[in-house]
Design an enzyme around this catalytic site. Structure first.
Site, short mmCIF file in Angstrom:
data_model
loop_
_atom_site.label_atom_id
_atom_site.label_comp_id
_atom_site.label_asym_id
_atom_site.label_seq_id
_atom_site.Cartn_x
_atom_site.Cartn_y
_atom_site.Cartn_z
N THR A 172 0.86 -1.18 0.00
CA THR A 172 0.00 0.00 0.00
C THR A 172 0.89 1.22 0.00
OG1 THR A 172 -0.11 0.02 2.42
CG2 THR A 172 -1.85 -1.16 1.27
N SER A 228 14.96 -0.53 -27.04
CA SER A 228 15.77 0.68 -27.14
C SER A 228 16.62 0.65 -28.39
CB SER A 228 16.66 0.82 -25.91
OG SER A 228 17.56 1.90 -26.07
#
Length: 622
Positions: A343, A474
């Site tokens: 959380t 990339s």
């Protein structure tokens, strides 16, 4: 074939219609006629051009193959049409292929015979070449500069004259739309996305026109031959024919009038053919007087939209169910894998990876109910309202009858709005449905965020799961693979959220008895549905189905996490647990390690407490 019959035929071909009788006679001696069975190729892509082909009887389709062998039809040609005229100019290769769809009779003028014609009658050849140049110019001027519609450059070259309030225009002969659609195409070159991008919308337009024709016939307002022809034309469109002739941009002024007239003109011209007349002979079946009878754009257009959105929503839900199934399968597959829940991006308490994926399935299941519930709002329509809801120019019994036929043709429980004046100006149903579509997009984006985060790394991130590698990531960093599928779903969600705002603003901007901004509402909703369908299927097939778990990494996070102390709190007590957490923070050691070092629990007991089945349900033990 008799020479006189051949000359009469040649006179009606666009390339030769301005030639004198003597020139036609001389030309007729250079052409041959051949019979082609259905499915026979006239020429093939990349082969040298040799002949001009003119259709005497039959039908030819022009098509192109993709690199993978898939065929795409570009155009259909029939009697008096011609193809391959470039062969009379040079011997460059064909860029497309052509074949007969039915048994056909084809007139052929070869380049060799045309060269002889040049020697015999130079002026005749010049006249023909000039006509070819004009035809090619007309074809290319109609080609979409964005290459949206490759078929545009393959017009036959023939035209018919039509008129409207603003005057006369030449409409390409093979197009089933008419002058008003032609003007709309010229006026609204806006998004490059035309009506035929969304088959559900075209089918719904045809359903509305079909129901209207049946109602008008029952009321004695249409003759049986005209009504039957309209019904047949609409049925063909519902079955997928003539969709390429719905060519108006989705973004348009006029509150949808261009869309409505596009449908009226296509249906009228097809009905004329069925009745045995030529396209454009509107005194026998008129786009406004017959196809649009008892209607206005302001009731036919929104009714069509609502039917189309119900159908589109069914497909959206179908794809959503498939994605949910994939998450459910992963939930079962990962049900035994213990991991740390988080959380605020901080360690929380243990859970299983299966629970995480099950939550994705459940949250998406909720959206099925929302979508279906809000789509039911579209069942209320305003047919018979005509211009503003007063029903002007419609028979008193028309609404009742057209609703009956709409229910039959659509299979939907369509009802007439209680107040047609209110229903004609109200766009609340679109706002409600758009909100449900947005809610689905928001949840999909949140899930995509999680998948990107859980797969981050692989060495310096969480790396709890592996997404299927789809492409190098990339141009400069070797070995990098990016989460491109969740990324594209995120971007789809951004568009859908923006489209919802567009729908809201357009609905708010309505004035008095009509909202003129329905076209952008329609475009926004259909774009959102289409993108979500494609995005969810992509997410399912290219991402979720191929996700694997790094079980060992997940376990290590649990054993090393300070959050583990929460799970042990009921056994060790709050004070001991707090001291463990503090020491773990100061030393960098894991709770699992400290518990064993301090002999607070045996390894067997600790492992027992950390079993998935003991961690994932309420299980308070003192």
């Amino acid at each position: 074939m008799e020479k006189q019959v051949l000359i009469e035929f040649l006179k009606r071909v666009e390339l030769f219609k301005d030639l004198s009788f003597e020139q036609l006679s001389q030309l007729s001696e250079k052409v041959s006629i051949e019979n082609y069975p259905a499915g026979k190729n006239l020429f093939s892509e990349n082969n040298i051009r040799k002949n001009l082909f003119v259709i005497y009887n039959g039908e030819i389709e022009l098509y192109k193959k993709s690199p993978y062998g898939a065929e795409r039809r570009l155009a259909l040609f029939s009697k008096y049409d011609f193809i391959g005229e470039g062969a009379l100019l040079d011997d460059s290769p064909h860029s497309t292929s052509a074949r007969t769809t039915v048994d056909s009779e084809i007139l052929i003028l070869s380049r060799d015979k045309f060269n002889k014609l040049i020697e015999e009658n130079n002026q005749l050849a010049i006249n023909i070449l000039g006509k070819i140049a004009r035809v090619i110019s007309r074809r290319m001027s109609s080609a979409n500069t964005r290459v949206i519609n490759l078929a545009a450059q393959y017009q036959s070259g023939r035209t018919r004259k039509e008129h409207d309030l603003l005057g006369d225009r030449d409409v390409p002969e093979e197009f089933y739309y008419g002058v008003q659609t032609l003007r709309a195409i010229e006026n609204f070159n806006i998004s490059g996305v035309t009506l035929n991008f969304y088959p559900h919308l075209i089918e719904a337009l045809a359903m509305v026109k079909l129901a209207a024709a049946k109602a008008n016939y029952e009321l004695g307002l249409l003759s049986k031959p005209v009504a039957d022809a309209i019904v047949q034309a609409c049925t063909e469109i519902i079955n997928g024919k003539l969709h390429s002739h719905f060519a108006v941009d989705m973004i348009q002024g006029g509150a949808g009038t261009s869309t409505n007239m596009n449908a009226n003109e296509v249906i009228a011209n097809r009905a004329l053919e069925i009745l045995g007349y030529q396209k454009g002979e509107y005194k026998y079946c008129h786009p406004n007087n017959h196809v649009n009878l008892s209607q206005s754009t302001n009731d036919a257009y929104p009714t069509s939209i609502k039917i189309a959105l119900i159908k589109a929503n069914n497909k959206l839900v179908e794809v959503l169910r498939e994605l949910i199934s994939s998450f459910e399968n992963k939930a079962k597959e990962f049900s035994h894998i213990i991991k740390m829940g988080r959380t605020q991006l901080q360690d929380a308490v243990p859970m299983t990876l299966g629970q995480e994926f099950e939550a994705y399935a459940v949250t998406l299941k909720e959206e099925i109910q929302r979508l279906e519930q809000n789509a039911k709002l579209f069942l209320e329509v305003n047919m018979g309202a005509t211009a503003i809801g007063t029903g002007i120019n419609a028979h008193p019994q028309y609404s009742e009858k057209v609703i009956k036929h709409l229910r039959e043709v659509t299979g939907l429980d369509i009802v007439l709005a209680e107040n047609l004046v209110e229903a004609t100006q109200d766009t609340g149903a679109f706002v409600m449905y758009s909100s449900a579509v947005k809610r689905l997009a928001v949840k999909l984006s949140k899930i995509s965020n999680d998948l990107r985060l859980l797969s981050s790394g692989p060495r310096a991130g969480l790396s709890e799961i592996n997404l299927p590698p789809m492409q190098p990531g990339s141009s400069i960093m070797p070995g990098k693979v990016n989460p491109v599928i969740p990324e594209v779903v995120n971007q789809i969600a951004f568009k859908v959220i923006g489209n919802d705002l567009t729908v809201t603003l357009a609905a708010e901007a309505g004035q008095l008895e009509l909202n003129v901004f329905e076209p952008v509402i329609v475009q926004s909703l259909f774009e959102s549905i289409e993108m979500l369908k494609n995005g969810m299927m992509t997410l399912k097939l290219k991402c979720v189905d191929g996700i694997t778990a790094n079980e060992r990494r997940c376990r290590e996070y649990v054993e090393n996490s300070i959050g583990l102390v929460t799970a042990l709190n009921p056994v060790l007590g709050y004070e001991t647990s707090t001291q463990l957490a503090k020491e773990a923070l100061e030393t960098g050691k894991g709770i699992y390690e400290l518990v064993l070092q301090q002999n607070l629990l045996s390894k067997e007991k600790l492992d027992e407490l950390l079993k998935p089945e003991n961690m994932i349900n309420p299980n308070l033990v003192r």
